[in-house]
Write an enzyme that holds these catalytic residues in place. Structure first.
Site: not given
Ligand code: DCP
Ligand code: MG
Ligand code: MN
Length: 336
Positions: A72, A148
């Site tokens: 991958k 965040r």
């Protein structure tokens, strides 16, 4: 999910890491923890390796990267993307599962059950879903909890908790732990560790602190309620600073005592991945590390502990690394 990390990895490997992270996230929300961990491990090895990956061989030589993931990596290097990402992450079901598992308190199996009931949107859940108290709070603050938290705000909230703790009992200390202590630019929540002298009765300390923080308006909701006279030492809740446009933030408070400060500080500093690997290493050396203590002389038979061994004194983090025969790693280097 770890996109805000201080990036110790190389810029050139960014796309590789991004694509693999998408798969790790997708497998996690589908409940395929095993596959998700496999990708997470590979990502952490790539972040740590310190070289620019340019071939299949580069990738497969890393620990935790096997043939499948290395292939991958190669595809990403060749084409700039991964076909499997669109296959695994971009179908409509995965998107719904993603939406639902982003609610605090919702795991893969609940998300799947809701999906099978035909729910597709947050409004569906609001109107027709059966949610626990926690999930209702998670839904109420859905957007806020996805944001965040800047370090400066974590410090502000930590300071308020610290001042309140000292006003209850001057010998209590408050330390910001979690991703904040690891130096992250922004954090997912606020983790505060309160330390008390051993001789102080831990009963009521936490409940008194929580009561004061609620009266002051900082804490707005509980995610796990603490029994009034109970001995619980972990609190999970929601807080909000006074003033306009302040978001609701996840706040965790942990109560520990002086004699367990080393292991507790290490545990609550994390990361979770770091904790897992250092515990595994301790086990391999016949020791056992928990959030309370380090034990030596452990005799195991498979997963069963035959001899519980003895406590190794670890007053601080450095002594734990030493006892394990490791070089000290500052919090900033404990992401994996
Ligand atoms: N922890 C752990 N295992 C878990 C969860 C947590 O060992 N399954 C420990 C390590 C974490 C610490 O507790 O660093 C705090 O947990 P958080 O979930 O708050 O994680 P972080 O603070 O590391 O990251 P975030 O910024 O997402 O809050
Ligand atoms: Mg945290
Ligand atoms: Mn936390």
């Amino acid at each position: 999910s770890q996109s805000s990390s201080v990036n110790t990895s190389l810029e050139e490997n960014k796309i590789v890491i991004q694509e693999l992270q998408k798969l790790a996230d997708a497998f996690r929300i589908k409940g395929d923890t095993w596959r998700s961990h496999g990708y997470t491990k590979a990502i952490s090895a790539i972040k740590r390796c310190g070289k620019v990956l340019s071939s299949y061989e580069d990738a497969v030589s890393l620990p935790g990267v096997g043939d499948k993931i290395a292939s991958k990596v190669w595809e990403i290097l060749e084409t700039g993307r991964l076909r499997k990402v669109s296959e695994v992450c971009e179908d409509s079901k995965t998107k719904v599962l993603q939406l639902f598992t982003n609610i605090w308190g919702v795991g893969p199996s609940t998300a799947e059950a809701w999906y099978l009931q035909g729910f597709c949107t947050l409004d569906d859940l609001k109107e027709k879903g059966t949610l626990t108290k926690q999930q209702q709070i998670g839904l109420k603050y859905y957007q806020d909890f996805l944001e965040r938290i800047p370090r400066i705000e974590v410090e502000e909230i930590g300071e308020l908790v610290s001042v309140m703790a000292k006003s209850i009992q001057p010998q209590l200390t408050a330390t910001l732990v979690g991703s904040y202590r690891r130096g992250k630019e922004s954090c997912g929540d606020i983790d505060v560790m309160i330390c008390k002298p051993d001789h102080l009765d831990s009963k009521n300390i936490l409940s008194q602190l929580l009561e004061s923080l609620k009266n002051s308006g900082l804490i707005t909701d509980d995610l796990v309620s603490i029994e009034k006279d109970g001995n619980e030492r972990k609190y999970l809740g929601v807080c909000q600073l006074p003033g306009e446009n302040k978001k609701h933030r996840r706040l965790d408070i942990f109560l520990v005592q002086k004699s367990e400060l080393g292991p507790a500080l290490m545990h609550y500093t994390g990361s979770a991945l770091f904790n897992r690997s250092i515990r595994l290493l301790a086990a391999k050396k016949g020791m056992s590390l928990s959030e309370h203590s380090l034990h030596g002389g452990i005799v195991r038979e498979g997963l069963k502990v035959l001899n519980g061994g003895y406590i190794i004194p670890t007053p601080d983090e450095k002594s734990i690394f030493e006892a394990l025969g490791l070089a000290y790693r500052p919090p900033e280097e404990r992401d994996h």
